[in-house]
Design a protein around this motif. Structure first.
Motif, short mmCIF file in Angstrom:
data_model
loop_
_atom_site.label_atom_id
_atom_site.label_comp_id
_atom_site.label_asym_id
_atom_site.label_seq_id
_atom_site.Cartn_x
_atom_site.Cartn_y
_atom_site.Cartn_z
N ASP A 61 5.19 4.36 -9.73
CA ASP A 61 3.78 4.35 -10.45
C ASP A 61 3.97 4.34 -11.87
OD1 ASP A 61 2.09 4.12 -8.38
OD2 ASP A 61 1.40 6.16 -7.86
N TRP A 62 4.95 5.24 -12.23
CA TRP A 62 5.36 5.30 -13.69
C TRP A 62 5.68 3.96 -14.39
CZ3 TRP A 62 10.41 4.54 -15.48
CH2 TRP A 62 11.35 4.49 -14.40
N ILE A 63 6.36 3.17 -13.79
CA ILE A 63 6.73 1.90 -14.19
C ILE A 63 5.35 0.88 -14.13
CG2 ILE A 63 7.61 -0.25 -13.86
CD1 ILE A 63 10.28 1.23 -12.85
N GLU A 64 4.79 0.99 -12.94
CA GLU A 64 3.29 -0.15 -12.61
C GLU A 64 2.28 0.11 -13.56
OE1 GLU A 64 2.93 -0.06 -8.72
OE2 GLU A 64 4.59 -1.26 -8.18
N SER A 65 2.08 1.40 -14.22
CA SER A 65 1.09 1.98 -14.88
C SER A 65 1.22 1.60 -16.29
CB SER A 65 0.83 3.43 -14.89
OG SER A 65 1.68 4.18 -15.22
N TYR A 99 0.75 -1.18 0.20
CA TYR A 99 -0.19 -0.04 0.13
C TYR A 99 0.86 1.32 -0.18
CZ TYR A 99 -4.13 -2.90 0.95
OH TYR A 99 -5.13 -3.64 0.82
N LEU A 100 1.99 1.18 0.50
CA LEU A 100 2.88 2.46 0.57
C LEU A 100 3.89 2.57 -0.53
CD1 LEU A 100 4.21 2.21 4.34
CD2 LEU A 100 2.48 3.83 3.51
N VAL A 101 4.47 1.60 -0.97
CA VAL A 101 5.53 1.91 -2.13
C VAL A 101 5.19 0.97 -3.29
CG1 VAL A 101 7.14 2.45 -0.29
CG2 VAL A 101 6.98 -0.10 -1.18
N GLY A 102 4.04 0.23 -3.17
CA GLY A 102 3.63 -0.61 -4.39
C GLY A 102 3.98 -2.02 -4.39
N LEU A 103 3.45 -2.77 -5.28
CA LEU A 103 3.61 -4.17 -5.35
C LEU A 103 4.97 -4.72 -5.85
CD1 LEU A 103 2.56 -7.15 -5.05
CD2 LEU A 103 1.89 -6.88 -7.41
N THR A 104 5.56 -3.61 -6.65
CA THR A 104 7.07 -4.11 -7.20
C THR A 104 8.09 -3.78 -6.17
OG1 THR A 104 6.39 -3.56 -9.49
CG2 THR A 104 8.71 -3.74 -8.91
N LEU A 128 -3.55 -3.75 -14.48
CA LEU A 128 -3.18 -2.29 -14.00
C LEU A 128 -2.97 -2.61 -12.51
CD1 LEU A 128 -2.20 0.68 -14.58
CD2 LEU A 128 -4.86 0.96 -14.20
N LEU A 129 -1.67 -2.33 -11.97
CA LEU A 129 -1.43 -2.44 -10.75
C LEU A 129 -2.08 -1.20 -9.80
CD1 LEU A 129 2.13 -4.02 -10.68
CD2 LEU A 129 0.01 -5.13 -10.47
N PRO A 130 -2.47 -1.38 -8.66
CA PRO A 130 -3.32 -0.31 -7.91
C PRO A 130 -1.97 0.80 -7.60
CG PRO A 130 -2.75 -2.02 -6.37
CD PRO A 130 -2.52 -2.62 -7.80
#
Length: 219
Positions: A192-196, A133-138, A182-184
């Protein structure tokens, strides 16, 4: 009377050897070994959860219109039925576990170090959920993999770093390229620029945006 005479008198008593036998404590067991103590605790938790759900959760969380109160069409009917079933099975499970616990021989206990290792692993899992939730799944997966490998004894940095990079990268590739999911968005907006980037076009756009940051020339 001498001491030897007292010992001889004790040894002459039927069923007595002259020495008091001290029962040895049971040997330690593995943490995952099923025990009657664990059955009793699990049964008590099941029974408590059923009673808590029926008497507390459903009355306070489920709205029941007056015209449906006490009927099969009530929104609370199915939850109450499930909690009653859970409480009933939990009570039966508890009775069977208590009977087995009282009848069987005393079982050994797991070592404190095993409980410590399991507790640390549980904390890592909780931290992983928070990191998603804080820094993303990756990035959260990379941090969790690195901490877990170090926690279980690996100290070679190149091994920790390599696995912590490869596994999350494969995870990201699966979601972006294969599952097309699409990852949250994470709370801090990191990576976010990678996971989106869901599509190949999105990957190209991200690469073009990142090129000046790494010194690549764009024709």
């Amino acid at each position: 009377m001498s001491l030897d005479g007292v010992k001889n008198d004790r040894s002459s008593i039927p069923g007595s050897t002259g020495q008091q036998s001290i029962p040895e404590p049971p040997s330690p067991i593995e943490l995952e070994t099923p025990t009657h103590r664990g059955d009793v605790i699990a049964a008590a938790l099941c029974l408590s959860a059923g009673l808590l759900g029926y008497f507390v959760v459903v009355p306070n969380a489920v709205y029941v219109p007056l015209k449906f109160a006490g009927t099969v069409n009530s929104p609370a009917f199915l939850p109450n039925a499930l909690f009653i079933l859970l409480a009933g099975l939990g009570a039966l499970y508890l009775a069977q576990s208590l009977i087995a616990y009282l009848r069987e021989e005393r079982q050994g206990r797991a070592r404190f170090s095993d409980w410590t290792l399991a507790g640390g692993t549980a904390l890592i899992c909780v931290g992983y959920i928070g990191a998603i939730y804080l820094v993303g799944l990756t990035l959260g997966s990379a941090l969790c993999v690195a901490v877990t490998i170090y926690y279980f004894g690996e100290r070679r940095l190149w091994v920790i770093g390599g696995i912590a990079v490869v596994l999350p990268a494969l995870l990201l590739y699966f979601f972006v390229k294969i599952a097309n999911i699409l990852l949250p968005t994470n709370a801090l907006g990191i990576l976010d620029w990678i996971e989106s980037s869901r599509t190949p076009d999105g990957v190209v756009d991200v690469a073009l945006l990142a090129a000046p940051l790494v010194g690549w020339g764009v024709a």
